[in-house]
Motif scaffolding. Structure first.
Motif, PDB file in Angstrom:
ATOM      1  N   ALA A 163       0.807  -1.220   0.000  1.00  0.00           N
ATOM      2  CA  ALA A 163       0.000   0.000   0.000  1.00  0.00           C
ATOM      3  C   ALA A 163       0.839   1.269   0.000  1.00  0.00           C
ATOM      4  O   ALA A 163       0.293   2.370  -0.021  1.00  0.00           O
ATOM      5  CB  ALA A 163      -0.925   0.001   1.214  1.00  0.00           C
ATOM      6  N   LEU A 164       2.158   1.145   0.031  1.00  0.00           N
ATOM      7  CA  LEU A 164       3.012   2.330   0.024  1.00  0.00           C
ATOM      8  C   LEU A 164       2.925   3.016  -1.337  1.00  0.00           C
ATOM      9  O   LEU A 164       3.286   2.429  -2.360  1.00  0.00           O
ATOM     10  CB  LEU A 164       4.461   1.917   0.316  1.00  0.00           C
ATOM     11  N   PRO A 165       2.445   4.271  -1.391  1.00  0.00           N
ATOM     12  CA  PRO A 165       2.257   4.951  -2.685  1.00  0.00           C
ATOM     13  C   PRO A 165       3.578   5.503  -3.232  1.00  0.00           C
ATOM     14  O   PRO A 165       3.847   6.709  -3.187  1.00  0.00           O
ATOM     15  CB  PRO A 165       1.274   6.075  -2.334  1.00  0.00           C
ATOM     16  N   LEU A 166       4.405   4.616  -3.778  1.00  0.00           N
ATOM     17  CA  LEU A 166       5.745   5.011  -4.202  1.00  0.00           C
ATOM     18  C   LEU A 166       5.730   6.066  -5.304  1.00  0.00           C
ATOM     19  O   LEU A 166       6.620   6.925  -5.349  1.00  0.00           O
ATOM     20  CB  LEU A 166       6.534   3.783  -4.675  1.00  0.00           C
ATOM     21  N   LYS A 167       4.782   5.987  -6.216  1.00  0.00           N
ATOM     22  CA  LYS A 167       4.737   6.975  -7.298  1.00  0.00           C
ATOM     23  C   LYS A 167       4.472   8.378  -6.745  1.00  0.00           C
ATOM     24  O   LYS A 167       5.056   9.367  -7.212  1.00  0.00           O
ATOM     25  CB  LYS A 167       3.673   6.595  -8.331  1.00  0.00           C
ATOM     26  N   SER A 219     -14.856   0.343   4.577  1.00  0.00           N
ATOM     27  CA  SER A 219     -13.688   0.004   5.387  1.00  0.00           C
ATOM     28  C   SER A 219     -12.450   0.724   4.873  1.00  0.00           C
ATOM     29  O   SER A 219     -12.332   1.024   3.686  1.00  0.00           O
ATOM     30  CB  SER A 219     -13.457  -1.501   5.361  1.00  0.00           C
ATOM     31  N   VAL A 220     -11.540   0.991   5.781  1.00  0.00           N
ATOM     32  CA  VAL A 220     -10.291   1.669   5.451  1.00  0.00           C
ATOM     33  C   VAL A 220      -9.126   0.771   5.874  1.00  0.00           C
ATOM     34  O   VAL A 220      -9.072   0.305   7.014  1.00  0.00           O
ATOM     35  CB  VAL A 220     -10.177   3.028   6.168  1.00  0.00           C
ATOM     36  N   GLY A 221      -8.201   0.529   4.955  1.00  0.00           N
ATOM     37  CA  GLY A 221      -7.011  -0.235   5.277  1.00  0.00           C
ATOM     38  C   GLY A 221      -7.271  -1.719   5.439  1.00  0.00           C
ATOM     39  O   GLY A 221      -8.344  -2.241   5.130  1.00  0.00           O
ATOM     40  N   ILE A 222      -6.253  -2.421   5.939  1.00  0.00           N
ATOM     41  CA  ILE A 222      -6.331  -3.847   6.203  1.00  0.00           C
ATOM     42  C   ILE A 222      -6.486  -4.049   7.711  1.00  0.00           C
ATOM     43  O   ILE A 222      -5.678  -3.571   8.492  1.00  0.00           O
ATOM     44  CB  ILE A 222      -5.059  -4.570   5.709  1.00  0.00           C
ATOM     45  N   TRP A 223      -7.493  -4.799   8.110  1.00  0.00           N
ATOM     46  CA  TRP A 223      -7.788  -4.968   9.532  1.00  0.00           C
ATOM     47  C   TRP A 223      -7.049  -6.183  10.082  1.00  0.00           C
ATOM     48  O   TRP A 223      -7.643  -7.162  10.512  1.00  0.00           O
ATOM     49  CB  TRP A 223      -9.286  -5.108   9.744  1.00  0.00           C
ATOM     50  N   GLY A 241     -14.720  15.446   9.246  1.00  0.00           N
ATOM     51  CA  GLY A 241     -13.725  16.403   8.788  1.00  0.00           C
ATOM     52  C   GLY A 241     -13.227  16.099   7.397  1.00  0.00           C
ATOM     53  O   GLY A 241     -13.886  15.426   6.594  1.00  0.00           O
ATOM     54  N   SER A 242     -12.037  16.596   7.104  1.00  0.00           N
ATOM     55  CA  SER A 242     -11.415  16.465   5.792  1.00  0.00           C
ATOM     56  C   SER A 242     -10.208  15.535   5.894  1.00  0.00           C
ATOM     57  O   SER A 242      -9.381  15.682   6.799  1.00  0.00           O
ATOM     58  CB  SER A 242     -10.981  17.841   5.282  1.00  0.00           C
ATOM     59  N   PHE A 243     -10.122  14.596   4.946  1.00  0.00           N
ATOM     60  CA  PHE A 243      -9.073  13.588   4.979  1.00  0.00           C
ATOM     61  C   PHE A 243      -8.496  13.392   3.583  1.00  0.00           C
ATOM     62  O   PHE A 243      -9.026  13.900   2.593  1.00  0.00           O
ATOM     63  CB  PHE A 243      -9.625  12.252   5.492  1.00  0.00           C
ATOM     64  N   TYR A 244      -7.413  12.628   3.524  1.00  0.00           N
ATOM     65  CA  TYR A 244      -6.805  12.254   2.244  1.00  0.00           C
ATOM     66  C   TYR A 244      -6.876  10.737   2.100  1.00  0.00           C
ATOM     67  O   TYR A 244      -6.374  10.000   2.941  1.00  0.00           O
ATOM     68  CB  TYR A 244      -5.352  12.719   2.166  1.00  0.00           C
ATOM     69  N   GLN A 245      -7.524  10.293   1.022  1.00  0.00           N
ATOM     70  CA  GLN A 245      -7.677   8.862   0.778  1.00  0.00           C
ATOM     71  C   GLN A 245      -6.623   8.425  -0.240  1.00  0.00           C
ATOM     72  O   GLN A 245      -6.672   8.796  -1.416  1.00  0.00           O
ATOM     73  CB  GLN A 245      -9.091   8.578   0.262  1.00  0.00           C
ATOM     74  N   ILE A 246      -5.642   7.635   0.227  1.00  0.00           N
ATOM     75  CA  ILE A 246      -4.507   7.241  -0.605  1.00  0.00           C
ATOM     76  C   ILE A 246      -4.248   5.752  -0.436  1.00  0.00           C
ATOM     77  O   ILE A 246      -4.091   5.269   0.687  1.00  0.00           O
ATOM     78  CB  ILE A 246      -3.227   8.020  -0.224  1.00  0.00           C
ATOM     79  N   SER A 247      -4.239   5.027  -1.545  1.00  0.00           N
ATOM     80  CA  SER A 247      -3.899   3.591  -1.554  1.00  0.00           C
ATOM     81  C   SER A 247      -4.686   2.807  -0.511  1.00  0.00           C
ATOM     82  O   SER A 247      -4.147   1.937   0.174  1.00  0.00           O
ATOM     83  CB  SER A 247      -2.392   3.399  -1.331  1.00  0.00           C
ATOM     84  N   GLY A 280      -5.868   3.826   2.286  1.00  0.00           N
ATOM     85  CA  GLY A 280      -5.722   4.333   3.647  1.00  0.00           C
ATOM     86  C   GLY A 280      -6.264   5.736   3.774  1.00  0.00           C
ATOM     87  O   GLY A 280      -6.466   6.440   2.774  1.00  0.00           O
ATOM     88  N   LEU A 281      -6.518   6.168   5.000  1.00  0.00           N
ATOM     89  CA  LEU A 281      -7.016   7.509   5.276  1.00  0.00           C
ATOM     90  C   LEU A 281      -5.922   8.285   6.004  1.00  0.00           C
ATOM     91  O   LEU A 281      -5.475   7.879   7.083  1.00  0.00           O
ATOM     92  CB  LEU A 281      -8.273   7.423   6.140  1.00  0.00           C
ATOM     93  N   TYR A 282      -5.477   9.385   5.389  1.00  0.00           N
ATOM     94  CA  TYR A 282      -4.360  10.165   5.909  1.00  0.00           C
ATOM     95  C   TYR A 282      -4.833  11.558   6.316  1.00  0.00           C
ATOM     96  O   TYR A 282      -5.925  11.980   6.005  1.00  0.00           O
ATOM     97  CB  TYR A 282      -3.259  10.290   4.850  1.00  0.00           C
ATOM     98  N   GLY A 283      -3.949  12.277   6.999  1.00  0.00           N
ATOM     99  CA  GLY A 283      -4.217  13.642   7.398  1.00  0.00           C
ATOM    100  C   GLY A 283      -4.227  13.782   8.910  1.00  0.00           C
ATOM    101  O   GLY A 283      -4.402  12.802   9.643  1.00  0.00           O
ATOM    102  N   ILE A 284      -4.056  15.015   9.363  1.00  0.00           N
ATOM    103  CA  ILE A 284      -3.952  15.266  10.799  1.00  0.00           C
ATOM    104  C   ILE A 284      -5.224  14.868  11.539  1.00  0.00           C
ATOM    105  O   ILE A 284      -5.183  14.370  12.682  1.00  0.00           O
ATOM    106  CB  ILE A 284      -3.604  16.751  11.056  1.00  0.00           C
TER     107      ILE A 284
END
Length: 416
Positions: free
Chosen positions: A24-28, A98-102, A146-152, A154-158
């Protein structure tokens, strides 16, 4: 001060590795960041297409550390499987995803912006009721709008990080915590009974405990298949084991079939804090890529030694204690050469290693928990920690014996 990360600090072929290796690491995305000026504006431009608005709900099991000392690994996996199915199936019924791998006992769901806050809070109360009635382990829930970033996946952001930390470290079993942002979306005359948690001071504002309120009596769960990290064969066996927990012969059969004995190495690197979270997030992803790069180089052809690299954390598993220790010491030196301190925990014992849908792997077992508690909960950066299990296996003459308690568990470790 760590020098700015550039592509020159990575192996030339890292950004060309296949998806089954990077997971899931977004290398690009990391490559684009490393090629930019790495400013706040650059971060916002790269993240613009990933931004989403809605609810993030995280959960964490309560009392699992002590339970792990009393029960076998397979029984623990069966026990924590129960609330995960409930969180997912009831969440899906109100449009959650769902978000990510549980893989562990934690869960994370994302709910769309159009969902009414009343519906969400009522659903969370319903979920906790069902878990209390049917499960052996209880969970704490934390929810934020709130506001989040959905990447690969996963849910990112502060904001995503903050509510996850609240759920993991500040909830009791059966508790539901919601942020001020969710309260603001409730109608003026809502029926929920709320109590402010005045002991919590977070970047999300006021936090409230949901004491009571309307349930969704007619809510029907629609999909128990949360993002299962196990193979299909193992999960079928795990479901059967849930109904046969007292069957010792079946437990012995499953243990012989799936459980391995490994030396687990857990490495956490230290990232420098920066002024803006978005830049910090990209720096953290870049450090993850750097750890991925170092790990792949050091293990060489033993690709199965790497379990996963996520955020600032890397987990590896070896058959031999001396090989694991040498790997850990070399990894620590490689990071130190780049001005990056790390802390490392090493333990050995029974683990379950399973393949993920993205092609990479994950791991469960007490050695992972103990390695984390030694390094992350009590460890100092720059230090390496061996568990008591290595007392007679390795030369620990250069290590200092330390004793402490974490989560009610007495730990003896060797620091070096």
């Amino acid at each position: 001060m760590i020098a700015k990360l550039t592509k020159k600090r990575y192996s030339t072929n890292l950004f060309d590795v296949t998806q089954d290796i990077i997971g899931a690491l977004p290398l690009k995305l990391v490559e684009q960041w490393l090629s930019s000026d790495q400013t706040y504006d650059d971060a916002l431009k790269l993240l613009a297409s990933h931004q989403v608005q809605g609810y993030s709900v995280s959960s964490d099991s309560v009392g699992l550390t002590k339970l792990c000392q009393q029960k076998g690994l397979l029984e623990i996996l069966a026990i924590i499987n129960q609330p995960k199915k409930i969180v997912h199936s009831y969440g899906k019924a109100i449009a959650g995803e769902s978000v990510g791998i549980w893989a562990a006992d934690n869960t994370q769901m994302f709910y769309p912006d159009h969902l009414e806050a009343v519906t969400l809070v009522s659903a969370l109360l319903t979920i906790q009721d069902v878990i209390k009635q049917t499960c052996q382990v209880q969970i704490g829930l934390g929810a934020h709008y709130g506001s989040f970033y959905q990447i690969s996946g996963g849910l990112y952001g502060i904001e995503a990080d903050a509510i996850e930390e609240i759920a993991e470290n500040h909830t009791d079993g059966g508790e539901i915590l919601i942020t001020q942002a969710i309260c603001d979306r409730l109608p003026m005359q809502h029926s929920f009974r709320l109590e402010e948690r005045d002991d919590l001071h977070t970047e999300l504002g006021k936090i409230y405990r949901v004491l009571d309120g309307k349930r969704l009596e007619d809510l029907q769960p629609i999909d128990q298949r949360y993002p299962i990290p196990y193979s299909e064969d193992f999960y079928v066996d795990l479901l059967e084991y849930e109904s046969r927990l007292a069957d010792h012969d079946f437990a012995h059969y499953l243990t012989h079939k799936y459980i391995q004995h490994k030396v687990v190495v857990l490495i956490e690197s230290k990232n420098e804090a920066v002024e803006t979270h978005e830049v910090s997030m990209f720096n953290q992803l870049s450090f993850s890529a750097l750890m991925k790069d170092i790990g792949l180089r050091l293990i060489g052809s033993q690709l199965d030694a790497e379990i996963k690299v996520v955020s600032s954390l890397g987990i590896y598993a070896f058959d031999e204690a001396n090989i694991a220790l040498r790997f850990a010491q070399t990894f620590r030196q490689e990071l130190a050469n780049q001005g990056i301190p790390c802390r490392i925990g090493i333990d050995r014992g029974e683990v379950l290693i399973f393949n993920l849908s993205v092609g990479t792997r994950d791991i469960a077992g007490m050695p992972v928990n103990l390695a984390s508690k030694m390094a992350q909960d009590k460890g100092e950066f720059g230090k390496l920690y061996l568990s008591y299990a290595f007392k007679d296996l390795l030369d620990i003459s250069g290590f200092r014996e330390i004793k402490y308690q974490v989560s009610g568990v007495e730990i003896t470790a060797y620091e070096g």
